[in-house]
Design an enzyme around this catalytic site. Structure first.
Site, mmCIF file in Angstrom:
data_model
loop_
_atom_site.group_PDB
_atom_site.id
_atom_site.type_symbol
_atom_site.label_atom_id
_atom_site.label_comp_id
_atom_site.label_asym_id
_atom_site.label_seq_id
_atom_site.Cartn_x
_atom_site.Cartn_y
_atom_site.Cartn_z
ATOM 1 N N PRO A 28 74.676 46.784 55.447
ATOM 2 C CA PRO A 28 75.384 47.373 54.281
ATOM 3 C C PRO A 28 74.712 48.577 53.738
ATOM 4 O O PRO A 28 73.558 48.718 53.589
ATOM 5 C CB PRO A 28 75.352 46.213 53.176
ATOM 6 C CG PRO A 28 74.466 45.283 53.638
ATOM 7 C CD PRO A 28 73.940 45.481 54.968
ATOM 8 N N GLU A 29 75.796 49.865 53.800
ATOM 9 C CA GLU A 29 75.277 51.044 53.203
ATOM 10 C C GLU A 29 75.709 51.464 51.770
ATOM 11 O O GLU A 29 76.321 50.475 51.224
ATOM 12 C CB GLU A 29 75.644 52.058 54.238
ATOM 13 C CG GLU A 29 75.097 51.720 55.695
ATOM 14 C CD GLU A 29 75.381 52.928 56.860
ATOM 15 O OE1 GLU A 29 75.377 54.012 56.080
ATOM 16 O OE2 GLU A 29 75.534 52.420 58.029
ATOM 17 N N LYS A 70 71.219 52.306 47.859
ATOM 18 C CA LYS A 70 71.515 50.822 48.223
ATOM 19 C C LYS A 70 71.004 49.737 47.429
ATOM 20 O O LYS A 70 70.779 48.757 47.639
ATOM 21 C CB LYS A 70 71.186 50.523 49.876
ATOM 22 C CG LYS A 70 71.767 51.292 50.979
ATOM 23 C CD LYS A 70 71.570 51.164 52.239
ATOM 24 C CE LYS A 70 70.399 52.173 52.720
ATOM 25 N NZ LYS A 70 69.993 51.866 54.191
ATOM 26 N N ARG A 105 70.138 36.472 57.032
ATOM 27 C CA ARG A 105 68.629 36.880 57.637
ATOM 28 C C ARG A 105 67.746 37.028 56.759
ATOM 29 O O ARG A 105 66.499 37.224 57.199
ATOM 30 C CB ARG A 105 69.237 38.064 58.563
ATOM 31 C CG ARG A 105 70.122 37.634 59.789
ATOM 32 C CD ARG A 105 70.278 39.065 60.839
ATOM 33 N NE ARG A 105 68.952 39.550 61.476
ATOM 34 C CZ ARG A 105 68.795 40.514 61.966
ATOM 35 N NH1 ARG A 105 69.873 41.129 62.244
ATOM 36 N NH2 ARG A 105 67.723 40.960 62.658
#
Ligand code: ZN
Length: 262
Positions: A2-3, A59, A124
């Site tokens: 994700p950015e 972020k 993750r």
């Protein structure tokens, strides 16, 4: 990964939880708590607090409590993190991680008084949660970056242009896909030393950061760039058909056009 655009979607999603009071905190995954935070401290600091604002810097998603009187909850999403409010996940079609509702992937959660919850789901486990994170350690936010801020971020740096743009201390929020797409649109070689851009090039880069982020926001995220479909061996430039060059710059796999990016 994700950015900035994905985290902005998360921020808008988190707005749905504003005004709610935290009844309980599930913070049993010690690995997921950062900055010296432990589960007992997280519980005592947050229980009874009301979420009052959802902010973002790059972020990093920031949830204020009790109008700034309580701690700020900082959420980082790593490679595969996503935000779930009640039972709806933001970005259901996000390509970065599975959207299966797998309780084992919930790393941190807030239960609200009267029902409902906010969860960090992260297969993750490369994201994390902290209290009162150092917001000033991050550069200016990419979505509102001014020309002057861009100029300062490039500075006299001899680092490759791409590495400088992804350095979160210089500009917050740009990651691998967005940076490649923006430099491709701007016609600039990611390997150029940052300080070698002339004023016209810095202005052009700034325009493409603003316009590129705007366009990809409208399309639905960092993975919707024109270059995306060609990010593979044998990929060609969508503008001029030239085989793309594939290099590692700033530690990340980088695609660029040897013809029109100079
Ligand atoms: Zn090209």
């Amino acid at each position: 990964m994700p950015e900035i655009l994905e985290i902005e979607y998360y921020r808008l999603h988190a707005v749905e939880a504003l005004g709610r009071t935290i009844a309980d905190v599930h913070a049993d995954d010690a690995w997921y708590l950062k900055g010296g935070l432990d589960g007992a401290t997280a519980r005592s600091a947050l229980a009874g607090r009301t979420l009052t604002a959802a902010r973002r810097r790059g972020k990093l998603l920031l949830l204020d409590t009790d109008e700034g009187e309580g701690p700020v909850l900082g959420l980082r999403f790593g490679m595969t993190g996503r935000l779930v409010v009640d039972h709806a996940a933001a970005l259901d079609d996000l390509i970065y991680g599975s959207n299966r509702d797998e309780p084992a992937w919930d790393r941190f959660a807030l239960d609200f008084v009267g029902g409902g919850h906010l969860r960090m789901r992260d297969p993750r486990r490369l994201g994390g949660v902290s209290l009162d994170p150092d917001e000033e350690a991050l550069g200016p936010d990419g979505l509102t970056l001014t020309l002057r801020q861009l100029r300062a971020a490039l500075g006299k740096s001899t680092a490759p242009l791409k590495a400088r743009l992804m350095d979160q201390h210089r500009i917050a929020g740009l990651g691998n896909l967005l940076t490649d797409e923006i430099l491709w649109r701007a016609g600039l070689d990611p390997q150029r030393e940052a300080h070698r851009l002339d004023d016209e090039e810095i202005r052009r880069l700034h325009r493409h950061i603003r316009a590129g982020l705007d366009r990809l926001w409208q399309r639905g995220g960092s993975h919707t760039g024109d270059l995306q479909a060609e990010r593979h061996r044998g990929g060609v430039c969508p503008k001029d058909g030239t085989p793309l060059s594939r290099r590692t710059i700033g530690g990340r796999t980088t695609y660029s056009c040897p013809l029109h990016q100079g």
